[in-house]
Design a protein around this motif. Sequence first.
Motif, mmCIF file in Angstrom:
data_model
loop_
_atom_site.group_PDB
_atom_site.id
_atom_site.type_symbol
_atom_site.label_atom_id
_atom_site.label_comp_id
_atom_site.label_asym_id
_atom_site.label_seq_id
_atom_site.Cartn_x
_atom_site.Cartn_y
_atom_site.Cartn_z
ATOM 1 N N ILE A 1 41.147 28.042 42.785
ATOM 2 C CA ILE A 1 41.277 29.438 42.340
ATOM 3 C C ILE A 1 40.073 30.213 42.836
ATOM 4 C CG2 ILE A 1 41.581 30.974 40.360
ATOM 5 C CD1 ILE A 1 42.459 28.502 38.743
ATOM 6 N N ASP A 2 40.311 31.328 43.529
ATOM 7 C CA ASP A 2 39.189 32.075 44.100
ATOM 8 C C ASP A 2 38.579 33.027 43.076
ATOM 9 O OD1 ASP A 2 41.073 34.112 43.948
ATOM 10 O OD2 ASP A 2 40.768 34.815 45.991
ATOM 11 N N SER A 3 37.389 33.564 43.414
ATOM 12 C CA SER A 3 36.685 34.521 42.564
ATOM 13 C C SER A 3 37.225 35.931 42.776
ATOM 14 C CB SER A 3 35.183 34.498 42.870
ATOM 15 O OG SER A 3 34.634 33.220 42.644
ATOM 16 N N ASN A 4 36.948 36.814 41.802
ATOM 17 C CA ASN A 4 37.376 38.198 41.919
ATOM 18 C C ASN A 4 36.430 39.096 41.136
ATOM 19 O OD1 ASN A 4 39.688 40.485 40.729
ATOM 20 N ND2 ASN A 4 39.493 40.146 42.919
ATOM 21 N N THR A 5 36.197 40.301 41.673
ATOM 22 C CA THR A 5 35.313 41.274 41.033
ATOM 23 C C THR A 5 36.113 42.514 40.645
ATOM 24 O OG1 THR A 5 33.393 40.509 42.288
ATOM 25 C CG2 THR A 5 33.250 42.703 41.316
ATOM 26 N N GLN A 6 35.886 42.983 39.410
ATOM 27 C CA GLN A 6 36.574 44.164 38.910
ATOM 28 C C GLN A 6 35.597 45.035 38.120
ATOM 29 O OE1 GLN A 6 39.725 45.200 39.443
ATOM 30 N NE2 GLN A 6 40.226 43.415 40.723
ATOM 31 N N LEU A 7 36.088 46.173 37.649
ATOM 32 C CA LEU A 7 35.304 47.029 36.765
ATOM 33 C C LEU A 7 35.224 46.375 35.393
ATOM 34 C CD1 LEU A 7 33.889 49.708 35.999
ATOM 35 C CD2 LEU A 7 36.169 50.613 35.448
ATOM 36 N N GLY A 8 34.003 46.032 34.981
ATOM 37 C CA GLY A 8 33.792 45.452 33.666
ATOM 38 C C GLY A 8 33.387 46.518 32.665
ATOM 39 N N LEU A 9 33.888 46.391 31.447
ATOM 40 C CA LEU A 9 33.586 47.324 30.370
ATOM 41 C C LEU A 9 33.217 46.516 29.136
ATOM 42 C CD1 LEU A 9 36.782 49.536 30.780
ATOM 43 C CD2 LEU A 9 34.515 50.097 31.664
ATOM 44 N N ILE B 1 49.077 29.461 47.842
ATOM 45 C CA ILE B 1 50.488 29.303 47.465
ATOM 46 C C ILE B 1 50.931 30.304 46.398
ATOM 47 C CG2 ILE B 1 50.521 26.842 48.046
ATOM 48 C CD1 ILE B 1 50.496 26.377 44.935
ATOM 49 N N ALA B 2 49.969 30.930 45.689
ATOM 50 C CA ALA B 2 50.376 31.815 44.594
ATOM 51 C C ALA B 2 49.299 32.848 44.315
ATOM 52 C CB ALA B 2 50.669 30.997 43.337
ATOM 53 N N LYS B 3 49.703 33.888 43.596
ATOM 54 C CA LYS B 3 48.779 34.899 43.093
ATOM 55 C C LYS B 3 49.089 35.147 41.622
ATOM 56 C CE LYS B 3 47.739 37.458 47.341
ATOM 57 N NZ LYS B 3 47.756 38.787 48.010
ATOM 58 N N LEU B 4 48.064 35.572 40.896
ATOM 59 C CA LEU B 4 48.261 35.929 39.491
ATOM 60 C C LEU B 4 47.184 36.918 39.075
ATOM 61 C CD1 LEU B 4 45.847 34.299 37.801
ATOM 62 C CD2 LEU B 4 47.376 32.373 38.190
ATOM 63 N N LYS B 5 47.411 37.572 37.945
ATOM 64 C CA LYS B 5 46.427 38.481 37.359
ATOM 65 C C LYS B 5 46.157 38.048 35.932
ATOM 66 C CE LYS B 5 47.746 42.498 40.169
ATOM 67 N NZ LYS B 5 48.231 43.903 40.153
ATOM 68 N N HIS B 6 45.013 38.478 35.408
ATOM 69 C CA HIS B 6 44.740 38.190 34.001
ATOM 70 C C HIS B 6 43.793 39.221 33.416
ATOM 71 C CE1 HIS B 6 40.543 36.653 34.126
ATOM 72 N NE2 HIS B 6 40.857 36.232 35.324
ATOM 73 N N LEU B 7 43.846 39.338 32.096
ATOM 74 C CA LEU B 7 42.902 40.132 31.316
ATOM 75 C C LEU B 7 42.200 39.189 30.341
ATOM 76 C CD1 LEU B 7 45.033 43.306 30.552
ATOM 77 C CD2 LEU B 7 42.972 43.219 31.975
ATOM 78 N N HIS C 1 43.678 36.760 41.212
ATOM 79 C CA HIS C 1 43.215 35.520 41.837
ATOM 80 C C HIS C 1 44.298 34.918 42.730
ATOM 81 C CE1 HIS C 1 39.614 35.256 39.277
ATOM 82 N NE2 HIS C 1 40.391 35.690 38.310
ATOM 83 N N THR C 2 43.837 34.271 43.780
ATOM 84 C CA THR C 2 44.713 33.503 44.661
ATOM 85 C C THR C 2 44.588 32.023 44.314
ATOM 86 O OG1 THR C 2 44.527 35.111 46.449
ATOM 87 C CG2 THR C 2 45.197 32.888 47.048
ATOM 88 N N VAL C 3 45.727 31.339 44.218
ATOM 89 C CA VAL C 3 45.772 29.917 43.892
ATOM 90 C C VAL C 3 46.145 29.147 45.155
ATOM 91 C CG1 VAL C 3 46.823 28.157 42.424
ATOM 92 C CG2 VAL C 3 46.487 30.484 41.545
ATOM 93 N N SER C 4 45.437 28.056 45.396
ATOM 94 C CA SER C 4 45.672 27.275 46.624
ATOM 95 C C SER C 4 45.838 25.793 46.300
ATOM 96 C CB SER C 4 44.503 27.464 47.596
ATOM 97 O OG SER C 4 43.295 27.008 47.014
ATOM 98 N N VAL D 1 34.443 37.252 38.054
ATOM 99 C CA VAL D 1 34.919 36.008 37.458
ATOM 100 C C VAL D 1 34.908 34.938 38.548
ATOM 101 C CG1 VAL D 1 36.907 34.814 36.477
ATOM 102 C CG2 VAL D 1 36.304 37.109 35.683
ATOM 103 N N ALA D 2 34.080 33.896 38.338
ATOM 104 C CA ALA D 2 33.944 32.807 39.312
ATOM 105 C C ALA D 2 34.447 31.515 38.666
ATOM 106 C CB ALA D 2 32.488 32.665 39.742
ATOM 107 N N PRO D 3 35.710 31.130 38.923
ATOM 108 C CA PRO D 3 36.274 29.952 38.264
ATOM 109 C C PRO D 3 35.548 28.662 38.631
ATOM 110 C CG PRO D 3 38.026 31.336 39.135
ATOM 111 C CD PRO D 3 36.731 31.870 39.691
#
Length: 207
Positions: free
Chosen positions: A52-60, A92-98, A82-85, A35-37
């Motif tokens: 917001i930075d990018s992140n790679t996970q297992l995609g299904l 300054i923050a972190k969060l997760k999402h589905l 993701h890390t928020v700056s 996911v590349a915001p």
Amino acid sequence: MRTALLTAAVLSALAAPAMAHDAGDFIFRFGAATVAPNESSDVVADIGEFGIDSNTQLGLNFAYMVSDHFGVELLAATPFSHTVSLPGLGDIAKLKHLPPTLMAQYYFGNGNLRPYVGAGVNTTIFFDEKFTNDLDGALTDLSVDTSVGLAAQVGVDYQFGSNWLVNASVWYIDIGTDVDFKLAGDAVSISTDVDPWVYMVSLGYKF
């Protein structure tokens, strides 16, 4: 004569393109999803916009072929983090999402190589929001609203063997949300567009 006819029939069958996906097929794909915001937001406390930075996970994803050319697909993944700056302050923050996403798809061609396009709807659920730099207690009570938006997709499957395939696909997802928190005790709500590109390379199995 019979031998010649049999030989011709076998050669004709071998030459005919094999249908990679048929009506009634289920397809399960798994691989790396990034996911590349493409983010933008209201200005936060006269400092600047969220990054917001990018992140790679297992995609299904799970697809069902309604016909030889039309399918429906559900995109899922392990939770993205993701890390928020903010400019000048750094992270300054972190969060997760589905981001479950339901797509209607059209597949081109009729051989082992099947490009496709899709359109559908996404729901993004945010959780585990927390400040990692609260500016000496000035930032508290972080929460991010669930988003519902449209999504578009292009991809291609290449089938090898009788059931296996490789896939590459790209989504654009409309994710808009409100980031709510308190700044020095005052309630703040920042309208934020995440609008990511999602890239996935995967291995699939058809049954």
